[in-house]
Write an enzyme that holds these catalytic residues in place. Structure first.
Site, short mmCIF file in Angstrom:
data_model
loop_
_atom_site.label_atom_id
_atom_site.label_comp_id
_atom_site.label_asym_id
_atom_site.label_seq_id
_atom_site.Cartn_x
_atom_site.Cartn_y
_atom_site.Cartn_z
N GLN A 215 -5.61 0.40 -3.72
CA GLN A 215 -4.20 0.30 -3.34
C GLN A 215 -3.44 -0.25 -4.55
O GLN A 215 -3.51 -1.45 -4.83
CB GLN A 215 -4.05 -0.62 -2.13
CG GLN A 215 -4.94 -0.25 -0.95
CD GLN A 215 -4.49 1.01 -0.23
OE1 GLN A 215 -3.47 1.04 0.43
NE2 GLN A 215 -5.27 2.08 -0.39
N ARG A 235 0.78 -3.80 0.70
CA ARG A 235 1.32 -3.11 -0.46
C ARG A 235 1.02 -1.61 -0.37
O ARG A 235 0.14 -1.18 0.38
CB ARG A 235 0.75 -3.69 -1.75
CG ARG A 235 -0.73 -3.43 -2.00
CD ARG A 235 -1.14 -4.02 -3.34
NE ARG A 235 -2.54 -3.77 -3.67
CZ ARG A 235 -3.53 -4.60 -3.41
NH1 ARG A 235 -3.29 -5.72 -2.75
NH2 ARG A 235 -4.77 -4.31 -3.76
N ALA A 256 2.23 -1.32 7.54
CA ALA A 256 1.13 -0.78 6.73
C ALA A 256 1.64 -0.24 5.39
O ALA A 256 2.83 -0.23 5.09
CB ALA A 256 0.42 0.32 7.52
N HIS A 257 0.67 0.26 4.60
CA HIS A 257 1.00 0.71 3.25
C HIS A 257 1.93 1.93 3.26
O HIS A 257 1.87 2.79 4.13
CB HIS A 257 -0.26 0.99 2.43
CG HIS A 257 -1.20 1.99 3.03
ND1 HIS A 257 -2.47 2.18 2.55
CD2 HIS A 257 -1.08 2.85 4.06
CE1 HIS A 257 -3.08 3.11 3.25
NE2 HIS A 257 -2.24 3.53 4.18
N ASN A 258 2.82 1.96 2.27
CA ASN A 258 3.75 3.07 2.02
C ASN A 258 4.86 3.20 3.06
O ASN A 258 5.61 4.17 3.04
CB ASN A 258 3.03 4.41 1.90
CG ASN A 258 1.91 4.40 0.88
OD1 ASN A 258 1.97 3.67 -0.10
ND2 ASN A 258 0.89 5.19 1.12
#
Length: 352
Positions: A215, A235, A256-258
């Site tokens: 990540q 991240r 969560a990510h993105n």
């Protein structure tokens, strides 16, 4: 032992001052001198208290008020008992909140846990970090290499700011918060125990089981965001996780990510937003909302509490249920199920 008073009023305000500050109309100017030094619910009130009454279901409270002053809509103004300063405002609760911020500024914006100013000798600040004059770094806090902390920002005890993170001015990083791989704007409040910038949940199937996908993105938190206690913001995997200006996030929320969240959104506690979801501006999410990955929630949408989303939501619509759908359709289905259940119960009763 005397009970502690955690929030003392900054000073007394008169009903006349409240009218001028909020734009409210004081019905009886002879009561402009009435002193206000407390806030209370209309059902309780008390000496020196400002209360508000709004909404038809609360109308009955007007006649039994015991308070110094009341903020209310025009149609309620004649129902208050004699001696109470009546302040007419089209949005009483908004005006009440404004006065509350003036009366109790420390309740509106968290302050230091200790009496320290500047950088505590019990804090660790890396030699390459930049802490502007006016920032407060409390005992036990850790500021990593090349990190930057703006003037007026408080970093509370045992908060950890990772390498190269940037935090703007006049913010608050609560006790036990960890911030990694993040760029944070001005006037951002992050309450105790929150985790910002840790690994996103990225794995791919391998010959021996799940294998980690690195990540390498960041977290971008824009100005005037507030993040509740024990909330987590992952991240990005390769792009960034972004939280837009003015958005308010409750306790125990997972982002969560993105994920990309727009401006001025409200996200209530226990909500979970899966990877790569895009949320428009001004979206409201009730408590416990769950969003599947890669969805798009249009600007101004309202998501009902405890609903589960597996489809995109168009802008401005109200959705709810599990699986979530437009609220009108969800309510029709509930009504039909109830009718079917009653019919079946009646049928079983008639055959016995």
């Amino acid at each position: 032992m005397t009970d502690p008073v955690f929030f003392a009023p900054s000073r007394r305000y008169t009903a006349g001052e409240v009218a001028n500050l909020t734009g409210a109309a004081l019905v009886d100017s002879d009561l402009a001198h009435i002193s206000i030094d407390a806030l209370a619910p209309a059902s309780e009130g008390g000496d020196g208290a400002l209360v508000f009454v709004d909404g038809k279901r609360n109308f009955a409270l007007m006649q039994s008020l015991k308070a110094a002053a009341v903020l209310c809509p025009a149609e309620f103004a004649t129902k208050a008992p004699a001696g109470i300063a009546v302040l007419v405002h089209p949005r009483p609760q908004q005006a009440f909140a404004m006065v509350g911020r003036l009366l109790f500024p420390m309740a509106a914006t968290p302050g230091p846990m200790t009496s320290e100013t500047g950088v505590s000798p019990q804090a660790y600040v890396d030699a390459s970090a930049h802490v502007e004059a006016g920032a407060i770094i409390e005992a036990g806090a850790v500021i990593g290499p090349r990190a930057s902390i703006g003037s007026g920002t408080v970093v509370a005890p045992h908060a950890v700011i990772g390498p190269s993170c940037q935090i703007g001015r006049d913010g608050y990083i609560g006790p036990g918060v960890s911030v990694q791989y993040a760029l944070i704007g001005n006037r951002v409040i992050i309450h105790g125990g929150a985790r910002i910038g840790q690994d996103g949940f990225g794995f791919v199937g391998g010959a021996k089981g799940p294998e980690r996908v690195p990540q390498i993105g960041r977290v971008i938190i824009q100005d005037d965001v507030e993040i509740g206690s024990n909330t987590t913001v992952d991240r990005g995997a390769m792009s960034d996780t972004i939280i837009g200006q003015g958005t308010k996030i409750d306790n125990l929320v997972q982002i969560a990510h993105n994920v990309r969240i727009g401006r001025n959104c409200i996200i209530a506690g226990l909500s979970g937003i899966s990877g790569s979801v895009v949320v428009g501006d001004g979206v409201t999410m009730g408590g416990g909302v769950g969003l599947a990955d890669h969805l798009t929630i249009g600007s101004g949408a309202k998501l009902a509490a405890r609903s589960g989303f597996m489809s995109n939501v168009p802008a401005g619509e109200i959705w709810g249920g599990y699986p979530a759908q437009p609220m009108a359709e969800a309510m029709r289905e509930i009504a039909m199920l109830r009718k079917l259940a009653r019919t079946r119960k009646q049928g079983e009763g008639g055959s016995s």
